[in-house]
Design an enzyme around this catalytic site. Structure first.
Site, PDB file in Angstrom:
ATOM      1  N   ARG A 142     -14.958   2.417   6.101  1.00  0.00           N
ATOM      2  CA  ARG A 142     -14.506   1.093   6.502  1.00  0.00           C
ATOM      3  C   ARG A 142     -13.880   1.083   7.893  1.00  0.00           C
ATOM      4  O   ARG A 142     -13.567   0.012   8.428  1.00  0.00           O
ATOM      5  CB  ARG A 142     -13.524   0.532   5.469  1.00  0.00           C
ATOM      6  CG  ARG A 142     -12.174   1.195   5.376  1.00  0.00           C
ATOM      7  CD  ARG A 142     -11.386   0.662   4.184  1.00  0.00           C
ATOM      8  NE  ARG A 142      -9.978   0.992   4.198  1.00  0.00           N
ATOM      9  CZ  ARG A 142      -9.461   2.143   3.770  1.00  0.00           C
ATOM     10  NH1 ARG A 142     -10.266   3.081   3.270  1.00  0.00           N
ATOM     11  NH2 ARG A 142      -8.160   2.349   3.832  1.00  0.00           N
ATOM     12  N   ASP A 199     -40.078  14.271  18.476  1.00  0.00           N
ATOM     13  CA  ASP A 199     -39.795  13.037  19.199  1.00  0.00           C
ATOM     14  C   ASP A 199     -40.406  11.787  18.562  1.00  0.00           C
ATOM     15  O   ASP A 199     -40.330  10.698  19.139  1.00  0.00           O
ATOM     16  CB  ASP A 199     -40.294  13.152  20.643  1.00  0.00           C
ATOM     17  CG  ASP A 199     -39.465  14.134  21.454  1.00  0.00           C
ATOM     18  OD1 ASP A 199     -38.257  14.267  21.159  1.00  0.00           O
ATOM     19  OD2 ASP A 199     -40.011  14.781  22.363  1.00  0.00           O
ATOM     20  N   ASN A 244       0.819  -1.211   0.000  1.00  0.00           N
ATOM     21  CA  ASN A 244       0.000   0.000   0.000  1.00  0.00           C
ATOM     22  C   ASN A 244       0.854   1.263   0.000  1.00  0.00           C
ATOM     23  O   ASN A 244       1.650   1.497   0.912  1.00  0.00           O
ATOM     24  CB  ASN A 244      -0.909  -0.022   1.248  1.00  0.00           C
ATOM     25  CG  ASN A 244      -1.984   1.052   1.213  1.00  0.00           C
ATOM     26  OD1 ASN A 244      -1.933   1.978   0.429  1.00  0.00           O
ATOM     27  ND2 ASN A 244      -2.973   0.911   2.081  1.00  0.00           N
ATOM     28  N   TYR A 265     -11.733   9.755   6.846  1.00  0.00           N
ATOM     29  CA  TYR A 265     -10.768  10.670   6.244  1.00  0.00           C
ATOM     30  C   TYR A 265     -11.052  12.130   6.618  1.00  0.00           C
ATOM     31  O   TYR A 265     -10.126  12.933   6.736  1.00  0.00           O
ATOM     32  CB  TYR A 265     -10.776  10.512   4.722  1.00  0.00           C
ATOM     33  CG  TYR A 265     -10.133   9.237   4.231  1.00  0.00           C
ATOM     34  CD1 TYR A 265      -8.757   9.149   4.072  1.00  0.00           C
ATOM     35  CD2 TYR A 265     -10.896   8.112   3.934  1.00  0.00           C
ATOM     36  CE1 TYR A 265      -8.155   7.991   3.622  1.00  0.00           C
ATOM     37  CE2 TYR A 265     -10.309   6.936   3.491  1.00  0.00           C
ATOM     38  CZ  TYR A 265      -8.936   6.878   3.336  1.00  0.00           C
ATOM     39  OH  TYR A 265      -8.347   5.713   2.905  1.00  0.00           O
TER      40      TYR A 265
END
Length: 797
Positions: free
Chosen positions: A337, A548, A153, A283
């Protein structure tokens, strides 16, 4: 803003700028920063990492944080062996998994922090110093640098690993030596040479990735005493090279940023990353966190960020983060995720948001600073599940204590109904509960499952409803691996489990997702046209959030094959024997109990609230203990230890291959059993229409009409010419009307309202009113509004 054209030292740049803004982490650091040399900026970063000099070790909170720092270092340094041949740590030996590189550097940084913090057992320890220096050398020789080919990665090589290595270098700076420092900075610069670009193929960096890369470049520039590089970092935040197309400060729906990838913040508070994924709690929070650090580093220097779009940060906090916080939790629908990572549960995401806003307060003095102070006070106080002061880092603790001691009062609980049309999400906040609705459309992806994470996120945007009550740990303590992911609350689904990660990163073929808000109230209409991935299931779903009470309306539920269900609730029980009443009769509390009662009018679950089924319904109920591992939903970061949690699930069974099925029920979150029974006897809302043309309900106390028009149609006094979401509320001598285009495709929407309200008291720009024989015709210009609400107030004659 112009890029520096000649090399300048940090000394020259800071001297020209004068005194820096005060840091939130201690005035001592800012005093030295005013001297303007590279050492001063290193001190700034060092203070962010350690809390700075002069920590009051007699303060119980400070002492506890120092002790935490020491314990974390002891754990991090376990197994550290610079003489090893296969890996610096015995459990991090892979040469195919890049996160082993990042984690190795993170452990070094954690241990180095304790070495640099007075009061820890490791402070100034020469043996640990030598071990850490040996560890840095081992990583540079064997894993990280110009001589090594990256694998797996890119994020680890260009962001994760260098962030941690930079921190370690700042902490150990005085003992590194010139040669080792040069090796470190050269290695980092090799992987991350440009704050505008990242990945091996040098793509444009966007959103959080751009801020991360900029942070790597900035600290490396300080370590190298490179003023030009700091200028490049400043300019990268605004994307000067790209004429602003990928500016992280600009709203993505305005100016040049609208021509970029679409990643980042929008003016309605939405945040997208990886093109079309809602990611405020993932992010987005990391962008805010890293940016707040960078602003602290650059404040008051020649590289201070002066882009006027920096003022948008106020909107990020007020419109983007505040409505998505629920008493210390960030709504899972916008965490991507990360919900599948065990390290991110337990209100950890909210901690990052709070720390970032603490750093921002000194840079936004006056009214905004006071508002942020009030907000942080509220966030810290209302999270009784996880004590922020007992878990945050030293610098943030010092800042938080200063904020808590200020005379500015806490904001108080948030009361609002907020919709984020640019990411297909809605949030509803009342005194006793918060509720989030998660949808998707042709504009937004359903869920993300990359890097073997979040493997069971299939239905996260299929109308999932997340209810946040006084059980603040509900979505923590192993909820996401143990919940039945095929029956998420609020969803209409075809029974059965798809393959891992099936359908991830998919947009819908339907445009209708969104709703309308009556400003200044907790009144909202929301809906989505569901076209399920991987099946023929279709459904029209509405949520009318009226203070409510939440009204759920479904119609047109059809599928060519498969059993179809609408999930009323799927609750992890704080008390496994939480009492359940069905029409006033107590249900068994034993694990494994299940039932299929007919004609149910009301249900109440202690600790959660009640549901009312005005026409009576067949209901399915199940109590169960669910056992799973985190590895089942996250191969990368999951663990193999089985965890077991108790659940109660309630759902409506529409049968095999239903055709035009529907539902209507009311939810009363946090209501008592007595209140639920009262509303069952006299429902506060009535169903006006539940067809495939329109969903509409009326509140009986004031006559409020809430309607979602899927096509042209009529709901009593309101007629629409096509897709529209509308609220019509009588209010004394006036009628308040709110309209939107949830498809975000129509240039205008037109509705006709019968009655005595005929003259305009006020109208948003783009809203026009003409009389008709029976009332008025209202036309709203919705072009370019991207689902935003337009308001109108009419006088009653």
């Amino acid at each position: 803003m112009e890029r520096t054209t000649t090399r300048r030292t940090v000394l020259a740049g800071a001297a020209a700028a004068g005194a820096a803004l005060a840091l939130p982490i201690g005035p001592a650091a800012s005093a030295r920063a005013a001297e303007g040399d590279a050492a001063a900026l290193r001190v700034r970063w060092h203070t962010l990492l350690t809390g700075g000099p002069g920590l009051d070790l007699a303060d119980e909170r400070i002492a506890a944080a120092v002790a935490r720092t020491g314990r974390a270092a002891t754990t991090a340094a376990t197994g550290l062996d610079p003489t090893a041949t296969d890996g610096l740590f015995p459990d991090l030996t892979s040469t195919t998994l890049s996160n082993h590189v990042t984690t190795s550097f993170k452990r070094l940084a954690t241990a180095a922090t304790a070495w640099a913090v007075p009061g820890t057992p490791q402070y100034g320890d020469t043996a640990l110093r030598d071990l850490l220096l040996g560890g840095v050398d081992w990583m540079l020789t064997n894993r990280y640098g110009q001589a090594h080919t990256r694998f797996d990665n890119d994020w680890d090589w260009e962001i994760g690993a260098p962030l941690a290595l930079n921190d370690t270098a700042v902490l150990l700076y005085d003992v590194l030596g010139a040669d080792r420092l040069g090796r470190i900075t050269d290695a980092v610069h090799h992987y991350t040479p440009d704050p505008n670009l990242w990945r091996a193929d040098r793509q444009i960096a966007t959103g959080a990735n751009r801020v991360w890369v900029s942070t790597v470049a900035a600290v490396n520039a300080v370590l190298r005493d490179d003023g030009d590089a700091l200028a490049g970092v400043r300019d990268a935040l605004s994307d000067v090279e790209g004429a602003g197309a990928n500016s992280v400060l600009a709203y993505n729906d305005t100016s040049a940023a609208a021509e970029g990838t679409g990643e980042g913040f929008y003016s309605d508070g939405s945040f997208l990353q990886h093109y079309k994924h809602p990611y405020s709690g993932g992010y987005g929070k990391e962008l805010l966190n890293s940016l707040s650090r960078l602003l602290n580093l650059l404040a008051g220097t020649a590289w201070t960020v002066t882009d006027p779009d920096l003022d948008h940060v106020r909107g990020w906090v007020d419109e983007g983060f505040d409505p998505l916080m629920a008493r210390g939790d960030v709504m899972a629908s916008v965490c991507g995720r990360e919900i599948a990572r065990p390290s991110k549960q337990g209100h950890v995401s909210a901690q990052t948001v709070i720390e970032a806003v603490l750093r921002l307060i000194p840079g936004f003095p006056g009214e905004t600073g006071d508002r942020f102070t009030s907000l942080v006070k509220q966030w810290i106080a209302e999270d009784t599940y996880r004590d922020f002061l007992a878990v945050t880092d030293l610098a943030s603790l010092v800042a938080a204590q200063r904020v808590l001691a200020s005379p500015v009062p806490a904001r108080g609980p948030l009361l609002t109904h907020k919709q984020h049309p640019r990411m297909d999400k809605a949030a509803h906040h009342r005194p006793a509960f918060s509720l989030g609705v998660s949808a998707y459309s042709s504009r937004i992806y359903n869920y993300e499952s990359i890097q073997n994470e979040n493997l069971h996120g299939w239905h996260l945007s299929d109308g999932m409803v997340l209810l946040y009550t006084g059980d603040l740990g509900h979505y923590s303590e192993d909820y996401w691996p143990t919940v039945d992911a095929t029956r998420l609350p609020g969803t209409t689904v075809t029974a059965g489990a798809p393959a891992d990660a099936a359908g991830q990163r998919t947009t819908s073929t339907a445009d209708w997702a969104g709703g309308t808000v009556l400003q200044g109230t907790t009144l909202g209409a929301y809906g989505m046209e569901l076209r399920a991935y991987g099946s023929s299931l279709r459904a029209l779903k509405s949520w009318f959030c009226l203070d409510d009470v939440i009204a759920y309306v479904g119609s047109g539920i059809s599928a060519d094959a498969g059993a179809v269900e609408t999930v009323v609730e799927n609750r992890k029980l704080a008390d496994p024997a939480a009492p359940l009443l069905i029409d006033g009769v107590a249900a068994p509390t034993t694990t494994g109990w299940e039932a299929s009662p007919e004609g149910v009018r009301w249900v109440h679950l202690a600790g959660t609230g009640g549901w009312v089924f005005p026409a009576g319904t067949a209901l399915r109920a199940l109590r169960e203990e669910r056992t799973a591992t985190w590895r089942e939903i996250n191969l990368k970061y999951g663990t193999d230890t089985p965890v077991t949690r108790p659940y109660l699930t309630l759902w409506q069974d529409h049968g095999e291959a239903p055709e035009d099925a529907g539902y209507f029920y009311l939810q009363a979150p946090a209501a008592s059993a007595a209140r639920t029974q009262q509303w069952a006897a006299a429902p506060p809302l009535a169903l006006v229409e539940g067809s495939t043309a329109v969903h509409a309900v009326r509140r009986l106390t004031d006559g409020l009409l809430a309607a979602n028009f899927w096509t042209a149609g009529t709901a009593q006094e309101l007629t629409a010419d096509g897709p529209v979401s509308a609220l019509v509320r009588p209010d004394g001598p006036t009628v308040k009307i709110a309209l939107s285009d949830p498809t975000q495709l129509r240039s205008s929407v037109t509705v006709e309202l019968t009655g005595t309200a005929r003259t305009v008291a006020r109208a948003d720009p783009g809203v026009s009113v003409t009389p008709t024989a029976t009332g008025v015709r209202i036309t709203a210009d919705t072009a370019g509004l991207h689902g935003a609400t337009l308001d109108l107030t009419l006088n009653r004659s």
